[in-house]
Design a protein around this motif. Structure first.
Motif, mmCIF file in Angstrom:
data_model
loop_
_atom_site.group_PDB
_atom_site.id
_atom_site.type_symbol
_atom_site.label_atom_id
_atom_site.label_comp_id
_atom_site.label_asym_id
_atom_site.label_seq_id
_atom_site.Cartn_x
_atom_site.Cartn_y
_atom_site.Cartn_z
ATOM 1 N N SER A 1 0.837 -1.207 0.000
ATOM 2 C CA SER A 1 0.000 0.000 0.000
ATOM 3 C C SER A 1 0.869 1.254 0.000
ATOM 4 C CB SER A 1 -0.895 0.005 1.240
ATOM 5 O OG SER A 1 -0.100 0.162 2.414
ATOM 6 N N ILE A 2 0.243 2.392 -0.297
ATOM 7 C CA ILE A 2 0.937 3.682 -0.279
ATOM 8 C C ILE A 2 1.460 3.982 1.121
ATOM 9 C CG2 ILE A 2 0.634 6.179 -0.530
ATOM 10 C CD1 ILE A 2 0.761 4.795 -3.187
ATOM 11 N N LEU B 1 6.435 4.510 4.712
ATOM 12 C CA LEU B 1 7.287 4.118 5.833
ATOM 13 C C LEU B 1 8.639 3.609 5.351
ATOM 14 C CD1 LEU B 1 4.715 2.291 8.164
ATOM 15 C CD2 LEU B 1 5.935 4.410 8.660
ATOM 16 N N LEU B 2 8.626 2.745 4.327
ATOM 17 C CA LEU B 2 9.867 2.148 3.825
ATOM 18 C C LEU B 2 10.761 3.185 3.151
ATOM 19 C CD1 LEU B 2 8.534 -1.220 2.357
ATOM 20 C CD2 LEU B 2 9.919 -0.908 4.400
ATOM 21 N N SER B 3 10.149 4.204 2.565
ATOM 22 C CA SER B 3 10.923 5.233 1.855
ATOM 23 C C SER B 3 11.805 6.047 2.791
ATOM 24 C CB SER B 3 9.981 6.175 1.099
ATOM 25 O OG SER B 3 9.281 5.466 0.097
ATOM 26 N N ASN C 1 19.293 6.098 1.984
ATOM 27 C CA ASN C 1 19.901 5.544 0.762
ATOM 28 C C ASN C 1 19.029 4.472 0.104
ATOM 29 O OD1 ASN C 1 22.536 6.967 0.993
ATOM 30 N ND2 ASN C 1 22.718 5.731 2.842
ATOM 31 N N ALA C 2 17.713 4.615 0.255
ATOM 32 C CA ALA C 2 16.795 3.629 -0.318
ATOM 33 C C ALA C 2 16.018 4.224 -1.489
ATOM 34 C CB ALA C 2 15.826 3.128 0.739
ATOM 35 N N VAL C 3 15.740 3.370 -2.483
ATOM 36 C CA VAL C 3 14.944 3.774 -3.643
ATOM 37 C C VAL C 3 13.853 2.721 -3.865
ATOM 38 C CG1 VAL C 3 14.939 4.272 -6.119
ATOM 39 C CG2 VAL C 3 16.921 4.879 -4.751
ATOM 40 N N PRO C 4 12.565 3.111 -3.783
ATOM 41 C CA PRO C 4 11.489 2.159 -4.060
ATOM 42 C C PRO C 4 11.288 1.991 -5.559
ATOM 43 C CG PRO C 4 10.573 4.278 -3.404
ATOM 44 C CD PRO C 4 12.061 4.422 -3.345
#
Length: 369
Positions: free
Chosen positions: A256-257, A262-264, A268-271
């Motif tokens: 879900s959005i 939360l994960l974003s 140094n993370a890219v979804p």
């Protein structure tokens, strides 16, 4: 007879049950130094071959100005991602261990040729020799950047495991080498100086580490608030690799959005969704930023700049001398000065010498004697 892995586990168990205090600091320092030496021995392998990086399918001819290694658990979408970015076919299917060898691909991005390596899926215990983990991580150690590809349905658990495996092989993620100056000498004992207070490290730990490495005389200057692990990393310098990492959060089409938001927040993370090709541009932009590549355009005297084929240098802080050496070392013999246009100079153009530091997309004309 106990194996290296058994010895490592015994030391880790002893460290876990030893409470850290003034009385135990020497003992703990010694244990950490022993652990580092055993892990180096495990990485080198019985014949000292450098960690088993070779073997069928693992030796890949290198090409381009930089290399990016894809690491992740089986079936997280590494092969699909490689295919989408480079057009290289890497066998992909919805079951574990599809990729059994290193599969290379090449992407042209912003004028730079960058090699991408899809490595076999890693498993927990790779650093202890399980699966093909030693070969996988040994190849990763040679890369300029690592994509840790994570399934967004179980990202944090896999992230922690992979980080632990990489750290176990001497790869330091998104960190700079500790600011410690170490110089071995013939005599005079251990001399310790520090420009900042040492809140994580005491003299007993330093003495214990030096004793374990059989170093009786050295100058050690601490210019950061170092830990005992930092000191060991400096002593193990040739076996440590400081590599930038991008966390590729794949399969975002399955959450879900709110979960994605939360994960974003992971640094140094890219979804992305490799299957649907979502946000691959964002991934490539961060890749470029973390690789620190610098494009320099050549401008022969009296001609227009060549914007089609830049000279791509692989690190920031690159100078006019580096630029000349990249073209041909003979240029330095006749070098008079360089004319530079771009953000690295105050005036457009400006005459500079060999030590001038170039910026991305500078234009350079070399003038000869």
């Amino acid at each position: 007879m106990a194996t290296i892995v058994d010895k490592i586990k015994d030391i880790e168990a002893e460290m876990a049950k030893t409470q850290k205090n003034k009385a135990t600091s020497f003992h703990l320092g010694q244990l950490k130094a022993k652990l580092a030496k055993l892990k180096r021995e495990l990485l080198a392998g019985p014949s000292g071959s450098g960690g088993g990086g070779g073997g069928l399918g693992f030796d890949v001819a290198r090409t381009g100005v930089a290399s990016v290694g894809f690491i992740g658990f089986p079936s997280v979408g590494k092969s699909t991602l490689l295919s989408k970015l480079t057009g290289t076919h890497s066998e992909a299917a919805a079951y574990e261990f599809t990729t059994l060898t290193t599969v290379p691909g090449v992407i042209q991005y912003r004028g730079a040729k960058i090699q991408m390596l899809d490595l076999p899926g890693i498993i927990e215990g790779a650093k202890d020799g399980k699966g093909r983990g030693k070969q996988v991580i040994a190849v990763a150690r040679t890369c300029n950047l690592i994509f840790i590809v994570l399934d967004v349905n179980k990202p944090l658990h896999h992230k922690q495991i992979i980080e632990r495996e990489l750290e176990g092989f001497g790869i330091r993620i998104n960190r700079e080498p500790p600011n410690i100056v170490f110089r071995k000498k013939e005599k005079g004992g251990i001399s310790i100086t520090n420009t900042v207070p040492l809140t994580h490290l005491d003299n007993d730990e330093i003495r214990a580490v030096m004793s374990e490495y059989r170093i009786s005389s050295a100058d050690i200057a601490f210019r950061c608030d170092a830990t005992v692990d930092d000191l060991i990393d400096v002593l193990e310098a040739p076996n440590r690799r400081y590599i930038p990492v991008v966390y590729v959060l794949n399969k975002i089409d399955s959450i879900s959005i709110e979960e994605l938001d939360l994960l974003s927040r992971i640094p140094n993370a890219v979804p992305i969704s490799s299957e649907n090709g979502w946000n691959l541009d964002g991934l490539l932009e961060l890749m470029w930023e973390r690789l620190n590549l610098v494009r320099v355009y050549t401008k022969p005297k009296g001609q227009q700049p060549d914007y089609e084929q830049p000279i791509v240098l692989r690190s920031t802080g690159c100078t006019v001398e580096d630029f000349c050496n990249h073209i041909h070392k003979s240029i330095l013999e006749q070098f008079k000065n360089a004319v530079v246009w771009g953000t690295s100079v105050k005036h457009q153009p400006q005459y500079v010498g060999l030590s001038h530091v170039l910026s991305d997309e500078d234009v350079v004309t070399i003038l000869k004697k």
